[in-house]
Motif scaffolding. Structure first.
Motif, PDB file in Angstrom:
ATOM      1  N   ASP A   1       0.875  -1.178   0.000  1.00 50.34           N
ATOM      2  CA  ASP A   1       0.000   0.000   0.000  1.00 50.34           C
ATOM      3  C   ASP A   1       0.908   1.222   0.000  1.00 50.34           C
ATOM      4  O   ASP A   1       1.526   1.549   1.024  1.00 50.34           O
ATOM      5  N   LEU A   2       1.003   1.888  -1.139  1.00 50.06           N
ATOM      6  CA  LEU A   2       2.032   2.911  -1.333  1.00 50.06           C
ATOM      7  C   LEU A   2       1.473   4.144  -2.018  1.00 50.06           C
ATOM      8  O   LEU A   2       0.512   4.066  -2.781  1.00 50.06           O
ATOM      9  N   VAL A   3       2.125   5.267  -1.756  1.00 53.46           N
ATOM     10  CA  VAL A   3       1.783   6.536  -2.401  1.00 53.46           C
ATOM     11  C   VAL A   3       3.057   7.168  -2.952  1.00 53.46           C
ATOM     12  O   VAL A   3       4.069   7.259  -2.244  1.00 53.46           O
ATOM     13  N   ILE A   4       3.013   7.560  -4.202  1.00 50.49           N
ATOM     14  CA  ILE A   4       4.105   8.325  -4.819  1.00 50.49           C
ATOM     15  C   ILE A   4       3.604   9.763  -4.961  1.00 50.49           C
ATOM     16  O   ILE A   4       2.552   9.996  -5.565  1.00 50.49           O
ATOM     17  N   PHE A   5       4.338  10.703  -4.388  1.00 48.37           N
ATOM     18  CA  PHE A   5       3.876  12.091  -4.474  1.00 48.37           C
ATOM     19  C   PHE A   5       5.043  13.030  -4.721  1.00 48.37           C
ATOM     20  O   PHE A   5       6.210  12.677  -4.544  1.00 48.37           O
ATOM     21  N   ASP A   6       4.708  14.241  -5.139  1.00 46.62           N
ATOM     22  CA  ASP A   6       5.689  15.277  -5.469  1.00 46.62           C
ATOM     23  C   ASP A   6       5.694  16.316  -4.351  1.00 46.62           C
ATOM     24  O   ASP A   6       4.710  17.026  -4.150  1.00 46.62           O
ATOM     25  N   GLU A   7       6.815  16.385  -3.634  1.00 45.51           N
ATOM     26  CA  GLU A   7       6.918  17.335  -2.523  1.00 45.51           C
ATOM     27  C   GLU A   7       7.004  18.783  -3.009  1.00 45.51           C
ATOM     28  O   GLU A   7       6.658  19.713  -2.265  1.00 45.51           O
ATOM     29  N   LYS A   8       7.453  18.982  -4.228  1.00 48.92           N
ATOM     30  CA  LYS A   8       7.733  20.338  -4.708  1.00 48.92           C
ATOM     31  C   LYS A   8       6.594  20.970  -5.482  1.00 48.92           C
ATOM     32  O   LYS A   8       6.522  22.197  -5.585  1.00 48.92           O
ATOM     33  N   GLU A   9       5.724  20.151  -6.043  1.00 55.77           N
ATOM     34  CA  GLU A   9       4.689  20.711  -6.920  1.00 55.77           C
ATOM     35  C   GLU A   9       3.651  21.486  -6.121  1.00 55.77           C
ATOM     36  O   GLU A   9       3.034  20.973  -5.188  1.00 55.77           O
ATOM     37  N   ALA A  10       3.436  22.726  -6.526  1.00 51.63           N
ATOM     38  CA  ALA A  10       2.409  23.564  -5.911  1.00 51.63           C
ATOM     39  C   ALA A  10       1.136  23.498  -6.750  1.00 51.63           C
ATOM     40  O   ALA A  10       1.192  23.435  -7.983  1.00 51.63           O
ATOM     41  N   PHE A  11       0.001  23.495  -6.084  1.00 54.57           N
ATOM     42  CA  PHE A  11      -1.275  23.510  -6.795  1.00 54.57           C
ATOM     43  C   PHE A  11      -2.339  24.113  -5.897  1.00 54.57           C
ATOM     44  O   PHE A  11      -2.167  24.210  -4.675  1.00 54.57           O
ATOM     45  N   ARG A  12      -3.427  24.532  -6.523  1.00 52.36           N
ATOM     46  CA  ARG A  12      -4.544  25.090  -5.769  1.00 52.36           C
ATOM     47  C   ARG A  12      -5.663  24.057  -5.649  1.00 52.36           C
ATOM     48  O   ARG A  12      -5.970  23.354  -6.606  1.00 52.36           O
ATOM     49  N   ILE A  13      -6.242  23.975  -4.479  1.00 50.88           N
ATOM     50  CA  ILE A  13      -7.345  23.043  -4.258  1.00 50.88           C
ATOM     51  C   ILE A  13      -8.546  23.516  -5.067  1.00 50.88           C
ATOM     52  O   ILE A  13      -9.014  24.645  -4.913  1.00 50.88           O
ATOM     53  N   ASN A  14      -9.024  22.630  -5.934  1.00 48.95           N
ATOM     54  CA  ASN A  14     -10.134  22.967  -6.827  1.00 48.95           C
ATOM     55  C   ASN A  14     -11.210  21.888  -6.713  1.00 48.95           C
ATOM     56  O   ASN A  14     -11.023  20.761  -7.187  1.00 48.95           O
TER      57      ASN A  14
ATOM     58  N   ARG B   1     -18.578  18.551  -3.009  1.00 47.76           N
ATOM     59  CA  ARG B   1     -17.726  19.697  -3.359  1.00 47.76           C
ATOM     60  C   ARG B   1     -17.628  20.652  -2.167  1.00 47.76           C
ATOM     61  O   ARG B   1     -17.057  21.732  -2.282  1.00 47.76           O
ATOM     62  N   ASN B   2     -18.158  20.237  -1.035  1.00 50.02           N
ATOM     63  CA  ASN B   2     -18.319  21.117   0.124  1.00 50.02           C
ATOM     64  C   ASN B   2     -17.023  21.207   0.939  1.00 50.02           C
ATOM     65  O   ASN B   2     -16.762  20.408   1.815  1.00 50.02           O
ATOM     66  N   THR B   3     -16.192  22.193   0.607  1.00 49.61           N
ATOM     67  CA  THR B   3     -14.936  22.411   1.314  1.00 49.61           C
ATOM     68  C   THR B   3     -14.683  23.899   1.514  1.00 49.61           C
ATOM     69  O   THR B   3     -14.922  24.701   0.605  1.00 49.61           O
ATOM     70  N   PRO B   4     -14.174  24.288   2.681  1.00 45.58           N
ATOM     71  CA  PRO B   4     -13.783  25.682   2.896  1.00 45.58           C
ATOM     72  C   PRO B   4     -12.368  25.972   2.399  1.00 45.58           C
ATOM     73  O   PRO B   4     -11.903  27.109   2.499  1.00 45.58           O
ATOM     74  N   PHE B   5     -11.679  24.940   1.881  1.00 42.72           N
ATOM     75  CA  PHE B   5     -10.281  25.107   1.469  1.00 42.72           C
ATOM     76  C   PHE B   5     -10.133  25.390  -0.018  1.00 42.72           C
ATOM     77  O   PHE B   5      -9.006  25.432  -0.536  1.00 42.72           O
ATOM     78  N   ALA B   6     -11.229  25.585  -0.730  1.00 46.17           N
ATOM     79  CA  ALA B   6     -11.164  25.852  -2.169  1.00 46.17           C
ATOM     80  C   ALA B   6     -10.291  27.074  -2.444  1.00 46.17           C
ATOM     81  O   ALA B   6     -10.418  28.107  -1.788  1.00 46.17           O
ATOM     82  N   GLY B   7      -9.383  26.914  -3.391  1.00 42.05           N
ATOM     83  CA  GLY B   7      -8.504  28.015  -3.784  1.00 42.05           C
ATOM     84  C   GLY B   7      -7.214  28.101  -3.007  1.00 42.05           C
ATOM     85  O   GLY B   7      -6.310  28.859  -3.388  1.00 42.05           O
ATOM     86  N   GLU B   8      -7.070  27.336  -1.925  1.00 40.02           N
ATOM     87  CA  GLU B   8      -5.835  27.415  -1.143  1.00 40.02           C
ATOM     88  C   GLU B   8      -4.683  26.754  -1.891  1.00 40.02           C
ATOM     89  O   GLU B   8      -4.820  25.659  -2.441  1.00 40.02           O
ATOM     90  N   GLN B   9      -3.526  27.409  -1.927  1.00 43.32           N
ATOM     91  CA  GLN B   9      -2.343  26.828  -2.570  1.00 43.32           C
ATOM     92  C   GLN B   9      -1.616  25.920  -1.589  1.00 43.32           C
ATOM     93  O   GLN B   9      -1.359  26.305  -0.450  1.00 43.32           O
ATOM     94  N   VAL B  10      -1.293  24.731  -2.055  1.00 37.63           N
ATOM     95  CA  VAL B  10      -0.619  23.734  -1.227  1.00 37.63           C
ATOM     96  C   VAL B  10       0.464  23.048  -2.051  1.00 37.63           C
ATOM     97  O   VAL B  10       0.535  23.207  -3.266  1.00 37.63           O
ATOM     98  N   HIS B  11       1.292  22.269  -1.353  1.00 36.68           N
ATOM     99  CA  HIS B  11       2.280  21.405  -1.997  1.00 36.68           C
ATOM    100  C   HIS B  11       1.981  19.957  -1.595  1.00 36.68           C
ATOM    101  O   HIS B  11       1.241  19.710  -0.663  1.00 36.68           O
ATOM    102  N   GLY B  12       2.628  19.029  -2.313  1.00 35.83           N
ATOM    103  CA  GLY B  12       2.469  17.622  -1.966  1.00 35.83           C
ATOM    104  C   GLY B  12       1.407  16.937  -2.795  1.00 35.83           C
ATOM    105  O   GLY B  12       0.496  16.304  -2.265  1.00 35.83           O
ATOM    106  N   ARG B  13       1.522  17.013  -4.123  1.00 39.90           N
ATOM    107  CA  ARG B  13       0.495  16.419  -4.990  1.00 39.90           C
ATOM    108  C   ARG B  13       0.712  14.912  -5.123  1.00 39.90           C
ATOM    109  O   ARG B  13       1.806  14.449  -5.466  1.00 39.90           O
ATOM    110  N   VAL B  14      -0.335  14.157  -4.864  1.00 39.83           N
ATOM    111  CA  VAL B  14      -0.291  12.706  -5.046  1.00 39.83           C
ATOM    112  C   VAL B  14      -0.266  12.399  -6.536  1.00 39.83           C
ATOM    113  O   VAL B  14      -1.084  12.908  -7.312  1.00 39.83           O
TER     114      VAL B  14
END
Length: 420
Positions: free
Chosen positions: A371-384, A393-406
């Motif tokens: 049971d494994l996950v490969i992710f990118d520590e450097k990639e930035a993205f916005r929660i959409n 679709r009910n999230t208060p985090f929409a639009g927040e920029q984060v790192h760590g894309r699976v």
């Protein structure tokens, strides 16, 4: 098919992982796979064990307009979760042996990831009639919970603890005194500002204080769901210092949001327990860092657009979380330098596995399920939310920029998610 993941960064070092018959058979710089194995190049990426969430709502059967096991487990895979525990508040409630058998079969048939099933503590979740915990655990109940409802009668809770102690199970408890909650929908501080009914933190902490004494009397393994109050954190801290068998979880929204961030009557900020004060949030973070709180759980609660429409006074409680939890934890704790990745992973893998005795969940060790996950520590993205696999679709985090894309997720060595 056998696989070898090469150039994988594990705990900061380059390594390879050999997967044979769904299990990890080798980890290291000099390992080799059998001829014909699929080669997966993880250059520039990090590999961690599949994440574990002990608190999700998949809504099937009975409420499939909100979520299904297929869509919920797809969301889990996209978020890096390979094992989840589903709450019993579906229709019909998972409170009888036959219903649990059917639910486990559904979970197995439709789940992309490992979907364990929590059974109810009492029949219909709100009665004082205890379920047959011994029989339910023998069938496969992962734990027992009336999530969404606090147990109002101390006598009922005492009997539940005595039963769960006998069968060696776990009670995972939603704390809410209905009399003190009094129909509230937000923290009282936000309620005054927004002219909405307040839900006091005493509704949580007073039930917790009662239950700690019952744990002291019974020795039952008691797990506190979605801690929200600084007073609860201190009660848990003192109980652990006394050696009581108590574990606890906190949800990302209570770690990263507080009532001051609710700028208007926005239904995406309505959850139970509600967002509390900045002082509560800081206490939750401190409790997680010092081990008072053991783990992070999403409390993934998808709803339809109609369920979340209108005022917070009337709409449904809950937000989705499976596709945002890891990135939020990575952004706020790891990328910020507050903790290392290994510590964050312990909150989302090791601690839940230990607390709930999840023997079929992998820890990224030789012999474990792959049971494994490969992710990118450097990639930035916005929660959409438009990108979510969940129906919700009910999230208060929409639009927040984060790192760590699976990028890719594997369950028992089989790929269940790949970023398009």
């Amino acid at each position: 098919m056998d696989k070898i993941i090469k150039n994988a960064r594990i705990n900061g070092e380059l390594s390879a992982i050999v997967i044979e018959n769904g299990r990890i058979t080798g980890i290291g710089s000099a390992v080799a796979a059998r001829p014909g194995a699929e080669i997966i190049d993880a250059e520039g990426l990090t590999v961690i064990p599949g994440l574990v969430d002990v608190h999700v709502h998949f809504r099937e059967p009975g409420l499939t307009e909100k979520e299904t096991i297929a869509t919920g487990s797809s969301a889990a895979a996209a978020g890096g979760f390979t094992t989840v525990l589903a709450m019993p508040n579906v229709l019909p409630v998972v409170d009888q042996e036959e219903q649990l058998k059917k639910q486990l079969a559904l979970n197995s048939e439709k789940g992309l990831v490992k979907v364990g099933q929590i059974a109810a503590i009492t029949e219909e979740l709100t009665s004082n009639r205890l379920t047959k915990m011994g029989a339910l655990k023998a069938i496969g109940a992962a734990a027992f919970s009336n999530d969404g409802h606090g147990i109002q009668e101390a006598k009922t809770m005492l009997s539940a603890m005595e039963d769960v102690r006998k069968v060696g199970g776990v009670l995972t408890v939603h704390l809410e005194d209905n009399g003190l909650a009094n129909g509230g929908v937000v923290d009282p501080k936000a309620g005054k500002r927004l002219n909405l009914p307040g839900l006091t933190a005493l509704s949580e902490s007073t039930q917790l204080a009662r239950d700690i004494e019952l744990v002291r009397a019974t020795g039952a393994h008691y797990h506190v769901a979605h801690v929200s109050s600084r007073y609860s954190v201190e009660l848990i801290r003192q109980a652990k210092l006394a050696g009581l068998p108590i574990t606890a979880e906190v949800s990302p929204h209570h770690l990263f949001l507080d009532e001051s961030m609710i700028k208007g009557d926005d239904s995406n900020f309505k959850m139970n327990p509600p967002l509390r004060t900045k002082e509560d949030r800081y206490a939750l973070i401190a409790g997680l860092l010092d081990g008072t709180i053991d783990m992070i759980a999403s409390d993934h609660a998808p709803h339809t657009k109609e369920d979340k429409a209108g005022s917070m006074a009337d709409c449904a409680f809950g937000i989705v979380g499976l596709e945002t939890t890891f990135a939020l934890v990575y952004e706020h704790f790891v990328a910020s330098g507050l903790v290392d990745l290994q510590t964050a992973v312990s909150w989302l893998n090791e601690k839940p596995i230990e607390a709930f005795g999840l023997s079929n969940a992998g820890r990224l060790q030789v012999g474990d399920p792959a049971d494994l996950v490969i992710f990118d520590e450097k990639e930035a993205f916005r929660i959409n939310p438009k990108d979510f696999h969940s129906k919700g679709r009910n999230t208060p985090f929409a639009g927040e920029q984060v790192h760590g894309r699976v990028k890719r997720t594997f369950v028992n060595g089989e790929e269940v998610f790949s970023e398009k």
